[in-house]
Write an enzyme that holds these catalytic residues in place. Structure first.
Site, PDB file in Angstrom:
ATOM      1  N   GLU A 162     104.697  19.318 -10.593  1.00 21.68           N
ATOM      2  CA  GLU A 162     103.847  18.822  -9.505  1.00 21.68           C
ATOM      3  C   GLU A 162     104.642  17.798  -8.702  1.00 21.68           C
ATOM      4  O   GLU A 162     104.659  16.617  -9.017  1.00 21.68           O
ATOM      5  CB  GLU A 162     102.563  18.210 -10.066  1.00 21.68           C
ATOM      6  N   GLU A 272      98.130  25.546 -14.866  1.00 17.98           N
ATOM      7  CA  GLU A 272      97.339  24.533 -15.563  1.00 17.98           C
ATOM      8  C   GLU A 272      95.893  24.625 -15.088  1.00 17.98           C
ATOM      9  O   GLU A 272      95.630  24.696 -13.884  1.00 17.98           O
ATOM     10  CB  GLU A 272      97.861  23.118 -15.283  1.00 17.98           C
TER      11      GLU A 272
END
Length: 527
Positions: A162, A272
């Site tokens: 991320e 995720e």
């Protein structure tokens, strides 16, 4: 270790679309190889965020439960020297864990994880930063790719996790420069891996949207780095369901957005997702509304499978002490996920905690120093009662002296003043020297049993116990019923101390300010 299938020819590799379909339902080995504490470390970092050392048995359990793929997040910067060379022992350990997965016949994704983060990490979505670090980033991926170049199609590489811009913006960057930087990193990653040759020429590779965002703008901005049929797009999703109707709507909208903006160009995985939300406040529906959580997960898996989208659950399922056994602490959720994918008739195995073995509070290698300790939650101790025993396995490693100190944590660490015994011998206050008591030397390993009188138990049963010290490497801490008595009752899922907050360097934070933090294995944001 012999890895099955590593002789597959590059031209025989399945396409990215086929790989996503064949992965089945996946899981993340989170807070493990991605854990860190901000500076260069050794293999002990694997246990820094509360997870035990990973063993092959854990992957066998996941396979038998019905999971077909494991995402293995890895943080690298804390295992690199100033030239960017990865520590040989760390690379070997990553290799071992990958083999645990591959040897079970599952797919494995290896990535660059907390090298990205809140903008203070060395990788963030800025073209200025990209120009400064691109050589280091290229060198990192060259090392990883060469390490695994002969592995077959079951191994995939993921470019970065991320990645945020200079202003730490989530979902969408402050300016389009963030998107430009993401695409630069993605292209450099793909080109670097391809140049290493071998099976990497056609290996399926994963590139993420900006901050792994699920917004339409982030999806649109992510470019396809090559037209090869061997690229997979990834994003993450932690939605706020609220109720069944809202959960269904959120899932439907997410899939629709993916189809419109990504799926027409390349296959997609949701790397995720979970039963919890992280913004505006943390809320885990598994604990707060189990019926809704299981409904939403069942619907989510069925609809993503129908759309050809892969999924990887973030941590949970088997977490903390349960991974050592191994066992599921959320067996009903694991069963929901795998049956949603394979069908209601699927019969997986979902083992739960074996109370007769006690509870492993810590397993790994933790060098004790002042302010660097191992933690045992009060609930682990109170489950047994005043006669609880704590078995410690440790190695002496000192040049001056050794000391194990037992503290209680009521907002600050304080010595347990009295009432402690080691192997039946009382000792004064909270300081225990194994070399003085047993006559053992530096380098020796010893197992001892700590017990408490009523006064000492009063402290540890009310507050978390902390084991710190000097000249000692703690290897295992087990909480158990007294020898020869009945077993410890079945551990409940809330036995971990869920109030502890860590920053992305793995350091405890008492008063978090603006930034990204981890609590109970979950990321949350303070803006």
């Amino acid at each position: 270790m012999l890895v099955l299938g590593t002789q597959a020819k590059a031209q025989d590799f399945e396409t990215a679309t086929e790989a996503v379909k064949n992965m089945g339902v996946g899981w993340n080995l989170g807070n493990t190889l991605d854990a860190s504490s901000g500076s260069k470390q050794g293999l002990e970092s694997e246990t820094y965020w509360g997870q035990p050392v990973t063993k092959p048995e854990l992957m066998k359990m996941m396979k038998e439960a019905g999971f077909g793929a494991i995402r293995v997040p890895v943080t690298w910067y804390n295992h690199m020297d100033t030239s960017g060379t990865v520590d040989e022992e760390w690379m070997k350990r990553v290799h071992e864990v990958v083999d645990y997965v591959i040897d079970q016949g599952m797919y494995c994704i290896v990535n660059v994880h907390h090298d990205t983060g809140d903008g203070t990490q060395w990788l963030h979505a800025s073209t200025t930063t990209y120009e400064k670090v691109k050589s280091k980033y290229e060198y990192l991926w060259k090392q990883i790719a060469n390490e695994f170049k002969d592995y077959d199609q079951k191994l995939l590489f993921e470019s970065y996790n991320e990645m945020l811009d200079d202003e730490n913006k989530w979902n969408e960057p402050a300016t389009d420069d963030g998107y430009k930087a993401i695409n630069n990193y993605a292209k450099l990653f793909v080109n670097t891996v391809r140049k290493t040759g071998g099976n990497n020429k056609n290996r399926n590779l994963v590139v993420n949207t900006y901050s792994a965002s699920s917004t339409a703008n982030a999806m649109k901005a992510l470019e396809l780095p090559e037209e090869s049929g061997h690229i997979i797009f990834q994003l993450h999703s932690y939605p706020d369901w609220q109720n069944e109707s809202n959960a269904k709507s959120i899932v439907d909208n997410l899939i629709s957005t993916i189809k419109t903006n990504l799926l027409k160009r390349a296959p997609v995985i949701i790397g995720e997702y979970a039963t919890f939300r992280t913004w505006p406040t943390n809320l885990d529906y598994y604990n707060e509304n189990r019926e809704l959580a299981l409904y939403a997960m069942d619907y989510f898996i069925k609809k993503t499978k129908e759309a050809g989208i892969g999924t990887f659950y973030w941590m949970g399922l088997s977490d903390g002490i349960y991974r050592s056994e191994p066992a599921f602490n959320q067996p009903d959720l694991a069963e929901t996920l795998t049956k949603a994918y394979h069908g209601s008739a699927f019969e997986g195995k979902y083992p739960v905690h074996d109370s007769s073995k006690g509870t492993v509070a810590f397993e790994g290698e933790k060098t004790l120093e002042w302010g660097e300790g191992v933690f045992v939650s009060s609930s682990m101790l109170t489950d047994v009662g005043e006669d609880v025993e704590v078995e410690l396995t440790y190695k002496l490693d000192f040049t001056d002296y050794d000391d194990i100190q037992f503290m209680y944590n009521n907002g600050g660490w304080q010595k347990i003043p009295s009432g402690l015994s080691m192997d039946g011998k009382a000792f004064d206050g909270a300081d225990f020297s194994a070399s003085s008591v047993y006559g053992i030397q530096s380098g020796d390993t010893k197992t001892s049993v700590l017990t408490f009188d009523a006064s000492a138990y009063g402290y540890v049963s009310k507050y978390e116990m902390v084991i710190q010290g000097h000249g000692v490497i703690m290897k295992k801490v087990t909480v158990r019923a007294p020898s020869g008595t009945s077993a410890i009752p079945l551990i409940k899922a809330d036995h971990q101390d869920n109030t502890i907050i860590y920053n992305l360097n793995g350091q405890r934070v008492e008063t978090p300010r603006k930034g990204v933090y981890i609590q109970n294995g979950k990321k949350f944001i303070i803006q």
